[in-house]
Motif scaffolding. Structure first.
Motif, PDB file in Angstrom:
ATOM      1  N   VAL A   1       0.872  -1.311   0.012  1.00  0.00           N
ATOM      2  CA  VAL A   1       0.087  -0.303   0.340  1.00  0.00           C
ATOM      3  C   VAL A   1       0.643   1.141   0.328  1.00  0.00           C
ATOM      4  CG1 VAL A   1      -1.469   1.056   1.740  1.00  0.00           C
ATOM      5  CG2 VAL A   1      -1.893  -0.848   0.858  1.00  0.00           C
ATOM      6  N   ALA A   2       1.806   1.318   0.539  1.00  0.00           N
ATOM      7  CA  ALA A   2       3.342   2.327   1.308  1.00  0.00           C
ATOM      8  C   ALA A   2       3.420   2.475  -0.721  1.00  0.00           C
ATOM      9  CB  ALA A   2       4.302   2.325   1.410  1.00  0.00           C
ATOM     10  N   ASP A   3       3.999   1.563  -1.334  1.00  0.00           N
ATOM     11  CA  ASP A   3       4.024   1.539  -2.786  1.00  0.00           C
ATOM     12  C   ASP A   3       3.132   2.516  -3.727  1.00  0.00           C
ATOM     13  OD1 ASP A   3       4.566   0.890  -5.720  1.00  0.00           O
ATOM     14  OD2 ASP A   3       6.298   0.546  -4.348  1.00  0.00           O
ATOM     15  N   ASP A   4       3.718   3.547  -4.576  1.00  0.00           N
ATOM     16  CA  ASP A   4       2.985   4.378  -5.507  1.00  0.00           C
ATOM     17  C   ASP A   4       2.557   3.909  -6.613  1.00  0.00           C
ATOM     18  OD1 ASP A   4       2.901   6.736  -4.046  1.00  0.00           O
ATOM     19  OD2 ASP A   4       4.880   7.543  -5.710  1.00  0.00           O
ATOM     20  N   LYS A   5       2.797   2.382  -7.594  1.00  0.00           N
ATOM     21  CA  LYS A   5       2.038   1.792  -8.238  1.00  0.00           C
ATOM     22  C   LYS A   5       1.456   0.681  -7.558  1.00  0.00           C
ATOM     23  CE  LYS A   5       5.309   3.088 -12.244  1.00  0.00           C
ATOM     24  NZ  LYS A   5       5.574   3.093 -13.314  1.00  0.00           N
ATOM     25  N   LEU A   6       1.130   0.144  -7.170  1.00  0.00           N
ATOM     26  CA  LEU A   6       1.348  -0.829  -5.805  1.00  0.00           C
ATOM     27  C   LEU A   6      -0.189  -0.254  -5.154  1.00  0.00           C
ATOM     28  CD1 LEU A   6       4.431  -2.979  -5.825  1.00  0.00           C
ATOM     29  CD2 LEU A   6       2.496  -3.240  -7.605  1.00  0.00           C
ATOM     30  N   LYS A   7      -0.419   0.533  -4.319  1.00  0.00           N
ATOM     31  CA  LYS A   7      -1.441   1.403  -3.715  1.00  0.00           C
ATOM     32  C   LYS A   7      -2.546   1.088  -4.464  1.00  0.00           C
ATOM     33  CE  LYS A   7      -1.092   5.844  -4.121  1.00  0.00           C
ATOM     34  NZ  LYS A   7      -0.333   7.285  -2.689  1.00  0.00           N
ATOM     35  N   ALA A   8      -3.206   1.524  -5.546  1.00  0.00           N
ATOM     36  CA  ALA A   8      -3.647   1.393  -6.387  1.00  0.00           C
ATOM     37  C   ALA A   8      -4.498  -0.018  -6.938  1.00  0.00           C
ATOM     38  CB  ALA A   8      -4.057   1.980  -7.527  1.00  0.00           C
ATOM     39  N   THR A   9      -3.820  -0.816  -6.803  1.00  0.00           N
ATOM     40  CA  THR A   9      -3.528  -2.397  -6.885  1.00  0.00           C
ATOM     41  C   THR A   9      -4.687  -3.287  -5.979  1.00  0.00           C
ATOM     42  OG1 THR A   9      -1.475  -3.187  -6.767  1.00  0.00           O
ATOM     43  CG2 THR A   9      -2.360  -2.425  -8.854  1.00  0.00           C
ATOM     44  N   GLN A  10      -5.761  -3.820  -6.396  1.00  0.00           N
ATOM     45  CA  GLN A  10      -5.254  -5.633  -5.395  1.00  0.00           C
ATOM     46  C   GLN A  10      -4.876  -6.744  -5.608  1.00  0.00           C
ATOM     47  OE1 GLN A  10      -8.290  -4.768  -3.850  1.00  0.00           O
ATOM     48  NE2 GLN A  10      -8.763  -6.474  -2.535  1.00  0.00           N
ATOM     49  N   ILE A  11      -4.605  -6.751  -4.722  1.00  0.00           N
ATOM     50  CA  ILE A  11      -3.342  -7.388  -4.501  1.00  0.00           C
ATOM     51  C   ILE A  11      -3.176  -8.646  -3.466  1.00  0.00           C
ATOM     52  CG2 ILE A  11      -1.304  -8.197  -4.524  1.00  0.00           C
ATOM     53  CD1 ILE A  11       0.511  -5.958  -5.572  1.00  0.00           C
ATOM     54  N   ASN A  12      -3.754  -9.634  -3.540  1.00  0.00           N
ATOM     55  CA  ASN A  12      -4.328 -10.542  -2.514  1.00  0.00           C
ATOM     56  C   ASN A  12      -2.815 -11.168  -1.786  1.00  0.00           C
ATOM     57  OD1 ASN A  12      -5.977 -12.420  -0.315  1.00  0.00           O
ATOM     58  ND2 ASN A  12      -5.507 -14.137  -1.341  1.00  0.00           N
ATOM     59  N   VAL A  13      -2.808 -11.151  -0.919  1.00  0.00           N
ATOM     60  CA  VAL A  13      -1.602 -11.932   0.251  1.00  0.00           C
ATOM     61  C   VAL A  13      -1.587 -12.760   0.694  1.00  0.00           C
ATOM     62  CG1 VAL A  13       0.400 -11.312   1.382  1.00  0.00           C
ATOM     63  CG2 VAL A  13      -0.114  -9.043   0.270  1.00  0.00           C
ATOM     64  N   ASP A  14      -1.113 -14.169   1.203  1.00  0.00           N
ATOM     65  CA  ASP A  14      -1.253 -15.358   1.532  1.00  0.00           C
ATOM     66  C   ASP A  14      -0.213 -15.521   2.480  1.00  0.00           C
ATOM     67  OD1 ASP A  14      -3.126 -17.524   2.854  1.00  0.00           O
ATOM     68  OD2 ASP A  14      -2.234 -18.810   1.613  1.00  0.00           O
ATOM     69  N   THR A  15       0.181 -15.792   3.813  1.00  0.00           N
ATOM     70  CA  THR A  15       1.462 -16.491   4.713  1.00  0.00           C
ATOM     71  C   THR A  15       0.901 -17.427   4.644  1.00  0.00           C
ATOM     72  OG1 THR A  15       2.010 -14.348   4.849  1.00  0.00           O
ATOM     73  CG2 THR A  15       3.186 -15.401   5.727  1.00  0.00           C
ATOM     74  N   ARG A  16       1.869 -18.643   4.303  1.00  0.00           N
ATOM     75  CA  ARG A  16       1.878 -19.933   5.431  1.00  0.00           C
ATOM     76  C   ARG A  16       3.452 -20.015   5.966  1.00  0.00           C
ATOM     77  NH1 ARG A  16      -3.250 -20.912   5.379  1.00  0.00           N
ATOM     78  NH2 ARG A  16      -4.486 -22.079   2.783  1.00  0.00           N
ATOM     79  N   GLU A  17       3.624 -20.319   6.954  1.00  0.00           N
ATOM     80  CA  GLU A  17       4.843 -20.916   7.828  1.00  0.00           C
ATOM     81  C   GLU A  17       5.885 -20.232   7.306  1.00  0.00           C
ATOM     82  OE1 GLU A  17       5.320 -24.864   6.639  1.00  0.00           O
ATOM     83  OE2 GLU A  17       3.685 -25.627   8.438  1.00  0.00           O
ATOM     84  N   GLY A  18       5.860 -18.610   6.780  1.00  0.00           N
ATOM     85  CA  GLY A  18       6.681 -17.647   5.692  1.00  0.00           C
ATOM     86  C   GLY A  18       6.853 -17.577   4.472  1.00  0.00           C
ATOM     87  N   ARG A  19       6.221 -18.635   4.047  1.00  0.00           N
ATOM     88  CA  ARG A  19       5.645 -18.028   2.473  1.00  0.00           C
ATOM     89  C   ARG A  19       4.624 -17.645   1.972  1.00  0.00           C
ATOM     90  NH1 ARG A  19       8.017 -22.519   4.925  1.00  0.00           N
ATOM     91  NH2 ARG A  19       9.773 -23.586   3.623  1.00  0.00           N
ATOM     92  N   VAL A  20       5.465 -16.174   1.469  1.00  0.00           N
ATOM     93  CA  VAL A  20       3.918 -15.168   0.802  1.00  0.00           C
ATOM     94  C   VAL A  20       3.523 -16.024  -0.199  1.00  0.00           C
ATOM     95  CG1 VAL A  20       3.888 -13.164   0.830  1.00  0.00           C
ATOM     96  CG2 VAL A  20       5.251 -13.694   2.353  1.00  0.00           C
TER      97      VAL A  20
END
Length: 152
Positions: free
Chosen positions: A94-113
């Motif tokens: 969200v802090a990145d200018d180009k990425l904040k407007a995009t819909q990115i899903n983040v999933d983390t399992r055992e430290g693997r993103v």
């Protein structure tokens, strides 16, 4: 003439009957040539062995419970860590200018993103991997972002 039954005579009769019953029950038992002291020693030894087995079983049950609790605590810490990682990666994106407007899903399992969704361009897609990798606790990033086709 019969004599009346007195309380003393009743007690003697009862005691005699009990003595006969005890003698008969002793006859029905197997011959045990051990003395009363030896039988008592055997009973004490059996009780000690039983107590030791119970103690061992209790120690084993406690050990199993401690192991289960430790595993549960580790799993809870792992899940908590994954939630923290996901929140930090989302904040970085969200802090990145180009990425904040995009819909990115983040999933983390055992430290693997794992990143899924769309990126506006190839550089932003690569930047998402860099940002996610920089988060403390991230072991690996699987970037599955798709670059959006250009409109126009």
């Amino acid at each position: 003439m019969t004599s009346p039954i007195t309380p003393t005579r009743s007690r003697l009769t009862l005691l005699a009957a009990l003595a006969v019953a005890a003698a008969l029950s002793a006859c029905g038992k197997q011959d045990d040539e051990r003395t009363a002291g030896q039988r008592l020693d055997g009973a004490i030894a059996d009780a000690k062995q039983s107590a030791e087995e119970t103690r061992r079983d209790a120690k084993e049950a406690i050990s199993d419970a401690e192991l289960s609790a430790k595993r549960a605590a580790e799993k809870t810490a792992e899940i908590s860590s994954d939630v923290t990682i996901t929140a930090k990666v989302n904040a970085a994106l969200v802090a990145d200018d180009k990425l904040k407007a995009t819909q990115i899903n983040v999933d983390t399992r055992e430290g693997r993103v794992t990143l899924t969704g769309q990126a506006p361009d190839a550089q932003s897609r690569a930047r998402a991997t860099t940002l996610a990798s920089a988060v403390d606790g991230v072991k690996q990033v699987d970037n599955q972002l798709v670059v959006s086709p250009k409109h126009g």
